[in-house]
Design a protein around this motif. Structure first.
Motif, PDB file in Angstrom:
ATOM      1  N   GLU A  60     -11.482  16.738  -0.517  1.00  0.00           N
ATOM      2  CA  GLU A  60     -12.326  17.778   0.069  1.00  0.00           C
ATOM      3  C   GLU A  60     -13.787  17.651  -0.337  1.00  0.00           C
ATOM      4  N   SER A  61     -14.045  16.970  -1.457  1.00  0.00           N
ATOM      5  CA  SER A  61     -15.426  16.806  -1.933  1.00  0.00           C
ATOM      6  C   SER A  61     -16.063  15.508  -1.463  1.00  0.00           C
ATOM      7  N   GLY A  62     -15.311  14.722  -0.680  1.00  0.00           N
ATOM      8  CA  GLY A  62     -15.846  13.461  -0.193  1.00  0.00           C
ATOM      9  C   GLY A  62     -15.716  12.324  -1.181  1.00  0.00           C
ATOM     10  N   LEU A  63     -14.896  12.505  -2.227  1.00  0.00           N
ATOM     11  CA  LEU A  63     -14.699  11.459  -3.219  1.00  0.00           C
ATOM     12  C   LEU A  63     -13.528  10.564  -2.827  1.00  0.00           C
ATOM     13  N   LEU A  64     -13.659   9.277  -3.110  1.00  0.00           N
ATOM     14  CA  LEU A  64     -12.645   8.307  -2.734  1.00  0.00           C
ATOM     15  C   LEU A  64     -11.357   8.522  -3.513  1.00  0.00           C
ATOM     16  N   VAL A  65     -10.230   8.594  -2.789  1.00  0.00           N
ATOM     17  CA  VAL A  65      -8.925   8.741  -3.440  1.00  0.00           C
ATOM     18  C   VAL A  65      -7.948   7.660  -3.002  1.00  0.00           C
ATOM     19  N   GLY A  66      -8.336   6.846  -2.014  1.00  0.00           N
ATOM     20  CA  GLY A  66      -7.429   5.806  -1.542  1.00  0.00           C
ATOM     21  C   GLY A  66      -7.963   5.133  -0.302  1.00  0.00           C
ATOM     22  N   VAL A  67      -7.121   4.319   0.305  1.00  0.00           N
ATOM     23  CA  VAL A  67      -7.456   3.682   1.574  1.00  0.00           C
ATOM     24  C   VAL A  67      -6.183   3.619   2.402  1.00  0.00           C
ATOM     25  N   VAL A  68      -6.318   3.794   3.703  1.00  0.00           N
ATOM     26  CA  VAL A  68      -5.162   3.742   4.592  1.00  0.00           C
ATOM     27  C   VAL A  68      -5.430   2.700   5.670  1.00  0.00           C
ATOM     28  N   SER A  69      -4.417   1.903   5.969  1.00  0.00           N
ATOM     29  CA  SER A  69      -4.553   0.828   6.955  1.00  0.00           C
ATOM     30  C   SER A  69      -3.619   1.076   8.125  1.00  0.00           C
ATOM     31  N   ARG A  70      -3.768   0.260   9.168  1.00  0.00           N
ATOM     32  CA  ARG A  70      -2.858   0.356  10.303  1.00  0.00           C
ATOM     33  C   ARG A  70      -1.416   0.134   9.845  1.00  0.00           C
ATOM     34  N   ALA A  71      -1.220  -0.818   8.935  1.00  0.00           N
ATOM     35  CA  ALA A  71       0.132  -1.099   8.446  1.00  0.00           C
ATOM     36  C   ALA A  71       0.726   0.116   7.742  1.00  0.00           C
ATOM     37  N   ASP A  72      -0.106   0.852   7.019  1.00  0.00           N
ATOM     38  CA  ASP A  72       0.383   2.052   6.333  1.00  0.00           C
ATOM     39  C   ASP A  72       0.892   3.085   7.332  1.00  0.00           C
ATOM     40  N   LEU A  73       0.185   3.224   8.452  1.00  0.00           N
ATOM     41  CA  LEU A  73       0.568   4.222   9.452  1.00  0.00           C
ATOM     42  C   LEU A  73       1.902   3.880  10.104  1.00  0.00           C
ATOM     43  N   LEU A  74       2.267   2.609  10.072  1.00  0.00           N
ATOM     44  CA  LEU A  74       3.526   2.187  10.690  1.00  0.00           C
ATOM     45  C   LEU A  74       4.728   2.354   9.760  1.00  0.00           C
ATOM     46  N   LYS A  75       4.486   2.751   8.515  1.00  0.00           N
ATOM     47  CA  LYS A  75       5.574   2.886   7.557  1.00  0.00           C
ATOM     48  C   LYS A  75       6.611   3.923   7.982  1.00  0.00           C
TER      49      LYS A  75
END
Length: 218
Positions: free
Chosen positions: A126-141
């Motif tokens: 919510e504060s705009g701080l980096l917590v991770g990264v998501v890829s197309r492959a992740d969405l297909l899980k």
């Protein structure tokens, strides 16, 4: 009533390669090679995402290497000309960064990727701080979900609510994510509603029907 959809934080990668504004061209390339990624978030302060530097941001430099005059003619945007001489992440990056909230649904993340034509998104809180990264492959899980789990959710959250009088006469089969509803229903007008709800269940690839209209079955 229906299952809660997965959100980005459920599938994202939490360990993320990133660079600061002052990272050099060579350091950026080395990190991309070491981590096997095509883009890196650029951070400042308390890991606030201020941009993203990608392979596309680095290519103008390579275009100008052999023939500077020809290279400048190939570069169509002033921004590309500027990046061709850039030496740090702060000058090379695309900004503002295209990000997604950790609380966003997978469908929302997919829409952002499609609209912005990117393969991965920095994930921020919510504060705009980096917590991770998501890829197309992740969405297909979600499509790796067990067929039996999908069937149980459909019976519990959809069939029992839409067809309470005939739910015992309906069969739910799932094979490789394809759902088949077969049997007898009292109100066939609800079938299109069922189709929409079943397709929204995570892990469902498609839905097929083999239904007949009949009297109440208790």
């Amino acid at each position: 009533m229906f299952g809660t959809p997965s959100i980005v934080s459920d599938v994202m990668t939490q360990t993320v390669a990133s660079v600061g504004r002052s990272a050099s061209f060579k350091v950026i390339v080395e990190m991309m090679q070491d981590w096997g990624v095509s883009a890196l978030p650029v951070l400042e302060g308390e890991e606030r995402v201020v941009g993203v530097v990608s392979e596309a941001d680095l290519l103008p430099t390579e275009e100008l290497r052999d023939s500077p005059e020809e290279g400048y003619a190939l570069l169509r945007r002033p921004a590309d000309v500027a990046k061709a001489g850039a030496l740090t992440a702060g000058d090379l990056m695309s900004s503002p960064a295209i990000t997604v909230r950790a609380s966003a649904t997978l469908a929302e993340a997919a829409r952002i990727m499609a609209r912005e034509k990117v393969k991965r998104l920095p994930v921020v809180d919510e504060s705009g701080l980096l917590v991770g990264v998501v890829s197309r492959a992740d969405l297909l899980k979600v499509f790796l979900r067990d067929d039996q789990d999908i069937a149980e959710e459909i019976r519990r959250d959809i069939v029992s609510h839409l067809f309470p009088l005939t739910s015992s006469a309906l069969r739910v089969d799932v094979h490789d994510g394809v759902v088949t509803l077969s049997g007898t229903v009292r109100d066939t007008a609800l079938v299109p509603v069922a189709a929409r709800l079943v397709r929204a269940v995570e892990g469902v690839v498609d839905v097929e029907f083999d239904l007949t209209r009949g009297a109440d079955v208790r």
